[in-house]
Write an enzyme that holds these catalytic residues in place. Structure first.
Site, PDB file in Angstrom:
ATOM      1  N   GLY A 141      -4.112   0.781  17.786  1.00 54.14           N
ATOM      2  CA  GLY A 141      -3.216   0.404  16.695  1.00 54.14           C
ATOM      3  C   GLY A 141      -2.819   1.622  15.885  1.00 54.14           C
ATOM      4  O   GLY A 141      -3.551   2.635  15.874  1.00 54.14           O
ATOM      5  N   ALA A 142      -1.649   1.532  15.228  1.00 51.30           N
ATOM      6  CA  ALA A 142      -1.148   2.691  14.487  1.00 51.30           C
ATOM      7  C   ALA A 142      -0.518   2.277  13.162  1.00 51.30           C
ATOM      8  O   ALA A 142       0.431   2.892  12.684  1.00 51.30           O
ATOM      9  CB  ALA A 142      -0.130   3.443  15.355  1.00 51.30           C
ATOM     10  N   GLY A 183      -1.274   0.731   8.938  1.00 53.57           N
ATOM     11  CA  GLY A 183      -1.858   1.292   7.714  1.00 53.57           C
ATOM     12  C   GLY A 183      -3.344   1.582   7.856  1.00 53.57           C
ATOM     13  O   GLY A 183      -3.802   2.664   7.463  1.00 53.57           O
ATOM     14  N   ALA A 184      -4.097   0.626   8.401  1.00 56.77           N
ATOM     15  CA  ALA A 184      -5.541   0.835   8.514  1.00 56.77           C
ATOM     16  C   ALA A 184      -5.838   1.974   9.484  1.00 56.77           C
ATOM     17  O   ALA A 184      -6.773   2.755   9.274  1.00 56.77           O
ATOM     18  CB  ALA A 184      -6.218  -0.452   8.969  1.00 56.77           C
ATOM     19  N   ASN A 235      -4.903   2.122  -1.953  1.00 55.96           N
ATOM     20  CA  ASN A 235      -5.494   0.777  -2.083  1.00 55.96           C
ATOM     21  C   ASN A 235      -6.221   0.601  -3.416  1.00 55.96           C
ATOM     22  O   ASN A 235      -6.693  -0.483  -3.730  1.00 55.96           O
ATOM     23  CB  ASN A 235      -6.442   0.448  -0.913  1.00 55.96           C
ATOM     24  CG  ASN A 235      -7.808   1.095  -1.076  1.00 55.96           C
ATOM     25  OD1 ASN A 235      -7.934   2.136  -1.720  1.00 55.96           O
ATOM     26  ND2 ASN A 235      -8.830   0.492  -0.498  1.00 55.96           N
ATOM     27  N   GLU A 272       6.156   5.685  18.706  1.00 60.13           N
ATOM     28  CA  GLU A 272       6.786   6.419  17.595  1.00 60.13           C
ATOM     29  C   GLU A 272       5.988   6.213  16.297  1.00 60.13           C
ATOM     30  O   GLU A 272       5.952   7.087  15.428  1.00 60.13           O
ATOM     31  CB  GLU A 272       8.266   6.060  17.425  1.00 60.13           C
ATOM     32  CG  GLU A 272       8.599   4.636  17.043  1.00 60.13           C
ATOM     33  CD  GLU A 272       8.677   3.684  18.246  1.00 60.13           C
ATOM     34  OE1 GLU A 272       8.182   4.027  19.336  1.00 60.13           O
ATOM     35  OE2 GLU A 272       9.246   2.589  18.062  1.00 60.13           O
ATOM     36  N   ASP A 323     -10.184   3.164   1.678  1.00 54.96           N
ATOM     37  CA  ASP A 323     -10.350   2.634   3.046  1.00 54.96           C
ATOM     38  C   ASP A 323     -10.982   3.691   3.953  1.00 54.96           C
ATOM     39  O   ASP A 323     -11.873   3.378   4.757  1.00 54.96           O
ATOM     40  CB  ASP A 323      -8.993   2.236   3.649  1.00 54.96           C
ATOM     41  CG  ASP A 323      -8.526   0.869   3.157  1.00 54.96           C
ATOM     42  OD1 ASP A 323      -9.381   0.059   2.755  1.00 54.96           O
ATOM     43  OD2 ASP A 323      -7.303   0.617   3.177  1.00 54.96           O
ATOM     44  N   ARG A 360       1.400   0.371  20.599  1.00 55.09           N
ATOM     45  CA  ARG A 360       2.416  -0.229  21.473  1.00 55.09           C
ATOM     46  C   ARG A 360       3.790   0.356  21.172  1.00 55.09           C
ATOM     47  O   ARG A 360       4.676   0.343  21.998  1.00 55.09           O
ATOM     48  CB  ARG A 360       2.396  -1.750  21.394  1.00 55.09           C
ATOM     49  CG  ARG A 360       2.724  -2.361  20.069  1.00 55.09           C
ATOM     50  CD  ARG A 360       2.746  -3.869  20.213  1.00 55.09           C
ATOM     51  NE  ARG A 360       2.866  -4.504  18.909  1.00 55.09           N
ATOM     52  CZ  ARG A 360       2.797  -5.804  18.738  1.00 55.09           C
ATOM     53  NH1 ARG A 360       2.624  -6.606  19.763  1.00 55.09           N
ATOM     54  NH2 ARG A 360       2.919  -6.314  17.535  1.00 55.09           N
ATOM     55  N   LYS A 394       0.803  -1.224   0.000  1.00 58.43           N
ATOM     56  CA  LYS A 394       0.000   0.000   0.000  1.00 58.43           C
ATOM     57  C   LYS A 394       0.840   1.281   0.000  1.00 58.43           C
ATOM     58  O   LYS A 394       0.433   2.300  -0.538  1.00 58.43           O
ATOM     59  CB  LYS A 394      -0.931   0.014   1.218  1.00 58.43           C
ATOM     60  CG  LYS A 394      -2.172  -0.850   1.047  1.00 58.43           C
ATOM     61  CD  LYS A 394      -3.076  -0.726   2.258  1.00 58.43           C
ATOM     62  CE  LYS A 394      -4.401  -1.384   1.999  1.00 58.43           C
ATOM     63  NZ  LYS A 394      -5.331  -1.274   3.118  1.00 58.43           N
TER      64      LYS A 394
HETATM   65  P1  NAP Z   1      -0.584  -3.151  10.073  1.00 61.08           P
HETATM   66  O1  NAP Z   1      -0.183  -2.049   9.158  1.00 61.08           O
HETATM   67  O2  NAP Z   1       0.323  -4.320  10.267  1.00 61.08           O
HETATM   68  O3  NAP Z   1      -0.911  -2.476  11.511  1.00 61.08           O
HETATM   69  C1  NAP Z   1      -1.296  -3.224  12.635  1.00 61.08           C
HETATM   70  C2  NAP Z   1      -1.164  -2.352  13.882  1.00 61.08           C
HETATM   71  O4  NAP Z   1      -1.579  -3.136  15.017  1.00 61.08           O
HETATM   72  C3  NAP Z   1       0.263  -1.902  14.179  1.00 61.08           C
HETATM   73  O5  NAP Z   1       0.238  -0.642  14.782  1.00 61.08           O
HETATM   74  C4  NAP Z   1       0.730  -2.964  15.161  1.00 61.08           C
HETATM   75  O6  NAP Z   1       1.792  -2.543  15.985  1.00 61.08           O
HETATM   76  C5  NAP Z   1      -0.527  -3.139  15.982  1.00 61.08           C
HETATM   77  N1  NAP Z   1      -0.505  -4.401  16.728  1.00 61.08           N
HETATM   78  C6  NAP Z   1      -0.297  -5.632  16.219  1.00 61.08           C
HETATM   79  N2  NAP Z   1      -0.350  -6.541  17.222  1.00 61.08           N
HETATM   80  C7  NAP Z   1      -0.582  -5.844  18.373  1.00 61.08           C
HETATM   81  C8  NAP Z   1      -0.733  -6.216  19.748  1.00 61.08           C
HETATM   82  N3  NAP Z   1      -0.651  -7.496  20.129  1.00 61.08           N
HETATM   83  N4  NAP Z   1      -0.974  -5.238  20.652  1.00 61.08           N
HETATM   84  C9  NAP Z   1      -1.058  -3.948  20.274  1.00 61.08           C
HETATM   85  N5  NAP Z   1      -0.909  -3.533  18.986  1.00 61.08           N
HETATM   86  C10 NAP Z   1      -0.682  -4.481  18.055  1.00 61.08           C
HETATM   87  O7  NAP Z   1      -1.972  -3.800   9.592  1.00 61.08           O
HETATM   88  P2  NAP Z   1      -3.204  -3.011   8.931  1.00 61.08           P
HETATM   89  O8  NAP Z   1      -3.111  -3.045   7.471  1.00 61.08           O
HETATM   90  O9  NAP Z   1      -3.331  -1.699   9.620  1.00 61.08           O
HETATM   91  O10 NAP Z   1      -4.436  -3.986   9.318  1.00 61.08           O
HETATM   92  C11 NAP Z   1      -4.818  -4.121  10.673  1.00 61.08           C
HETATM   93  C12 NAP Z   1      -6.113  -4.912  10.785  1.00 61.08           C
HETATM   94  O11 NAP Z   1      -7.168  -4.230  10.125  1.00 61.08           O
HETATM   95  C13 NAP Z   1      -6.055  -6.309  10.147  1.00 61.08           C
HETATM   96  O12 NAP Z   1      -6.757  -7.185  10.981  1.00 61.08           O
HETATM   97  C14 NAP Z   1      -6.776  -6.118   8.832  1.00 61.08           C
HETATM   98  O13 NAP Z   1      -7.390  -7.320   8.383  1.00 61.08           O
HETATM   99  C15 NAP Z   1      -7.829  -5.102   9.227  1.00 61.08           C
HETATM  100  N6  NAP Z   1      -8.302  -4.300   8.088  1.00 61.08           N
HETATM  101  C16 NAP Z   1      -9.628  -4.369   7.801  1.00 61.08           C
HETATM  102  C17 NAP Z   1     -10.113  -3.621   6.746  1.00 61.08           C
HETATM  103  C18 NAP Z   1     -11.592  -3.705   6.426  1.00 61.08           C
HETATM  104  O14 NAP Z   1     -11.977  -3.317   5.318  1.00 61.08           O
HETATM  105  N7  NAP Z   1     -12.407  -4.151   7.340  1.00 61.08           N
HETATM  106  C19 NAP Z   1      -9.272  -2.777   5.986  1.00 61.08           C
HETATM  107  C20 NAP Z   1      -7.918  -2.724   6.340  1.00 61.08           C
HETATM  108  C21 NAP Z   1      -7.446  -3.499   7.405  1.00 61.08           C
HETATM  109  P3  NAP Z   1       3.295  -3.049  15.669  1.00 61.08           P
HETATM  110  O15 NAP Z   1       3.697  -2.310  14.420  1.00 61.08           O
HETATM  111  O16 NAP Z   1       4.036  -2.688  16.874  1.00 61.08           O
HETATM  112  O17 NAP Z   1       3.205  -4.537  15.418  1.00 61.08           O
END
Ligand code: NAP
Length: 270
Positions: free
Chosen positions: A120-121, A123-124, A69, A147, A84, A144, A48
């Site tokens: 969480g911080a 992409g989403a 996206n 930064e 998104d 967590r 992305k």
């Molecule tokens: P990402 O970029 O990997 O971001 C995930 C975030 O969650 C990061 O900040 C990560 O921190 C944090 N995290 C992971 N494990 C954690 C834990 N145990 N405790 C606290 N924080 C934690 O992923 P993403 O693309 O944003 O996607 C995240 C979720 O959203 C996924 O489940 C995805 O399927 C969902 N999503 C859904 C849609 C929809 O249309 N419904 C669209 C996009 C995404 P670290 O970097 O420190 O690991």
């Protein structure tokens, strides 16, 4: 595919798996869009952000979020968009519209912005934070790695964002003040469905509504726990459909039926 059929359009929606560091294949795929052989592309993690450098222009939403996206060709230029954020906001509005518990009027009367805590911080989260802040919400981010949240705050300098460390959620914030909790972490996703991003010993804010971006399982532990406390909660399926429908509209210029798309997703999940 279902949306194409309903609109009487011929075509295919296919998967093009590309390894994280295979930029050659990524560029090759984009060249097929440039040549008009593919009408458009959806991009998902981990491409992305990296795909941005291969594009000619970004829409203002994609530019603000720093991630793409949806890709399409317009006047011989490869454009990157992000559906998104509007997809999340459209589904949130649908959800809040059905919730008598969310009294938007209460905030207007008290001259107060509604308050959201985004867990969480990644992409989403960027898309969710952008959508909420842009629609007048006061937004806090629990990360967590703070930064990572600071990076979001830097990208969205126009908005005042509060940042909290995930591990000190109990002590750093007064969680009871939030009207909306949004989980953007993958915590609780299949197969580890017994986990929740919300600390077990922390009560949910009494009047909050809960939005979990996860849609598999359809009811995460986060959602179940909130419902058990009497709160209204929803999953990310509506956002998934909305962002897909918006991409479809960009590529075809035609409105797609959300109901048809919901049915198609439910049938594949069976
Ligand atoms: P990402 O970029 O990997 O971001 C995930 C975030 O969650 C990061 O900040 C990560 O921190 C944090 N995290 C992971 N494990 C954690 C834990 N145990 N405790 C606290 N924080 C934690 O992923 P993403 O693309 O944003 O996607 C995240 C979720 O959203 C996924 O489940 C995805 O399927 C969902 N999503 C859904 C849609 C929809 O249309 N419904 C669209 C996009 C995404 P670290 O970097 O420190 O690991």
């Amino acid at each position: 595919m279902a949306a194409l059929r309903v609109c009487g359009l011929q075509g295919d929606y296919s998967l093009f798996p590309i390894q994280p560091d295979d930029f050659q294949s990524l560029k090759g795929l984009l060249d097929r869009v440039r040549a008009g052989k593919i009408t458009g592309l959806n991009v998902t993690i981990p491409h992305k952000q990296t795909v941005v450098s291969f594009l000619d222009e970004l829409t203002s939403t994609a530019q603000a979020i720093g991630a793409v996206n949806t890709i399409f060709l317009r006047h011989d230029k490869l454009i990157g968009d992000n559906t998104d954020a509007p997809g999340f906001m459209a589904d949130l509005k649908r959800f809040l519209g059905t919730e008598s518990c969310f009294d938007g009027a209460r905030h207007r009367l008290q001259n107060q912005k509604p308050r959201a805590l985004v867990l969480g911080a990644g992409g989403a989260a960027r898309a969710v934070v952008h959508a909420l802040a842009n629609h007048g919400w006061s937004v806090s981010i629990a990360a967590r790695r703070t930064e990572q949240a600071q990076q979001i705050a830097l990208s969205f300098r126009n908005y005042e964002l509060q940042i909290v460390n995930f591990s000190s959620l109990q002590t750093d914030v007064r969680p009871l003040i939030f009207d909306l909790l949004v989980n953007t972490t993958p915590v609780g996703m299949a197969p580890k469905i017994d986990r929740s991003p919300w600390p077990g010993n922390l009560p949910f804010p009494a009047q909050a509504v809960i939005y979990d971006l996860i849609y598999n399982p359809s009811e995460t532990k986060f959602v179940k726990d909130a419902c058990r406390q009497g709160l209204s909660a929803t999953n990310g399926l509506g956002m998934l459909i909305e962002q897909a429908a918006l991409s479809f509209e960009i590529w075809t210029g035609q409105k797609s039926s959300r109901d048809v798309m919901f049915d198609a997703v439910r049938q594949t999940a069976r």
